[in-house]
Write an enzyme that holds these catalytic residues in place. Structure first.
Site, PDB file in Angstrom:
ATOM      1  N   HIS A  34       0.844  -1.190   0.000  1.00 14.11           N
ATOM      2  CA  HIS A  34       0.000   0.000   0.000  1.00 14.11           C
ATOM      3  C   HIS A  34       0.881   1.242   0.000  1.00 14.11           C
ATOM      4  O   HIS A  34       2.038   1.187   0.392  1.00 14.11           O
ATOM      5  CB  HIS A  34      -0.840   0.086   1.287  1.00 14.11           C
ATOM      6  N   GLU A  99       2.547  -0.854   4.514  1.00 17.94           N
ATOM      7  CA  GLU A  99       2.254   0.516   4.105  1.00 17.94           C
ATOM      8  C   GLU A  99       3.564   1.239   3.830  1.00 17.94           C
ATOM      9  O   GLU A  99       4.504   1.176   4.633  1.00 17.94           O
ATOM     10  CB  GLU A  99       1.497   1.261   5.203  1.00 17.94           C
ATOM     11  N   HIS A 141      -2.690  -2.975  -3.207  1.00 18.33           N
ATOM     12  CA  HIS A 141      -4.062  -2.774  -2.750  1.00 18.33           C
ATOM     13  C   HIS A 141      -4.991  -2.550  -3.953  1.00 18.33           C
ATOM     14  O   HIS A 141      -6.136  -2.992  -3.970  1.00 18.33           O
ATOM     15  CB  HIS A 141      -4.114  -1.573  -1.804  1.00 18.33           C
ATOM     16  N   ASP A 151      -3.466   2.277  -4.956  1.00 19.68           N
ATOM     17  CA  ASP A 151      -2.120   2.163  -4.392  1.00 19.68           C
ATOM     18  C   ASP A 151      -1.541   0.750  -4.551  1.00 19.68           C
ATOM     19  O   ASP A 151      -2.302  -0.219  -4.629  1.00 19.68           O
ATOM     20  CB  ASP A 151      -2.118   2.589  -2.917  1.00 19.68           C
TER      21      ASP A 151
END
Length: 251
Positions: A34, A99, A141, A151
């Protein structure tokens, strides 16, 4: 050292309360990347540690390469939301989420710095060495939630990950059937069906039958973001078609 990491770089803990138990018997076999899509790393960390936000990930990688562990890998982090891959819709239950700090398309999307990319590769190699994650399950994602997410986006270097042994990347063109055609929204026929079935077989949550509708266009754009980032038009020209069929053959 957080979780079971063997990575040879600093990793810190900032525990998020946003996690729960994985399903009984769950095998961790998906890796989802992500971008944070927020104005700063601090804002992203605050949100993922806010119990009211109900979002998290297992790891956050800052632009300087610093890695923060938020949720132990044994737990289900809440990063994918409503998502689907290969007919499965509890993506959080069997995945690890990373992330990467980047403001995203809403706040000034930019390239991922070298230190960040190097750290992400090290982290992914460590994770995939410890879990049975096939190359076709190293995803963005935007792959598992293509109707609502983009993303990590077209600036993320998926080809570099694949060269490091993480995920897939097309190398040899594969021409199949009538794929000299150009297919776009509104089209129908056998060639559109071939594209639908190929994307569905690879893993995208598209119906295997039907015309070239909005759903298929969104899935094509998601595929392009990952496997042909220089073209995000949602049109299946010969090159996009070749990449679709080659990735399916590599899976």
């Amino acid at each position: 050292m957080p979780a079971d990491l063997l990575i040879d770089r600093p990793v810190s803990w900032q525990k998020s309360p946003n996690h729960d138990a994985r399903p009984d018997g769950a095998t961790i076999d998906i890796l989802i990347l992500h971008y944070t899509g927020m104005a700063s790393a601090a804002a992203a960390l605050d949100r993922m540690c806010d119990p009211n936000a109900k979002v998290s990930a297992h790891y956050l990688v800052d632009e300087d390469g610093a890695i923060v562990c938020l949720v132990d890998e044994s737990r289900r982090a809440w990063h994918a939301g409503q998502a689907q891959w290969r007919g499965r819709d509890d993506i959080n239950g069997t995945s690890i989420g990373i992330e990467m700090v980047n403001p995203g398309h809403e706040f000034g999307y930019r390239a991922f710095p070298e230190k960040q990319m190097a750290a992400v590769i090290d982290l992914c190699l460590d994770i995939t060495a410890r879990h049975p994650i096939p190359a076709r399950h190293v995803l963005g994602h935007g792959d598992v939630a293509y109707a609502r997410r983009a993303d990590p986006g077209e600036y993320f270097d998926w080809s570099r990950l694949a060269a490091a042994g993480i995920g897939l990347w097309p190398k040899v063109a594969v021409v199949t059937g009538e794929m000299g055609l150009i297919l776009r929204k509104g089209d129908g026929g056998t060639a559109v069906g071939d594209i639908r079935r190929a994307l569905a077989e690879f893993g995208y949550g598209v119906a295997a039958e039907g015309a070239f509708d909005t759903e298929l266009e969104q899935a094509v754009i998601a595929f392009q973001r990952h496997f042909r980032p220089g073209c995000l038009d949602g049109v299946v020209d010969p090159e996009t078609a070749q990449r679709i069929f080659q990735i399916l053959a590599l899976a």
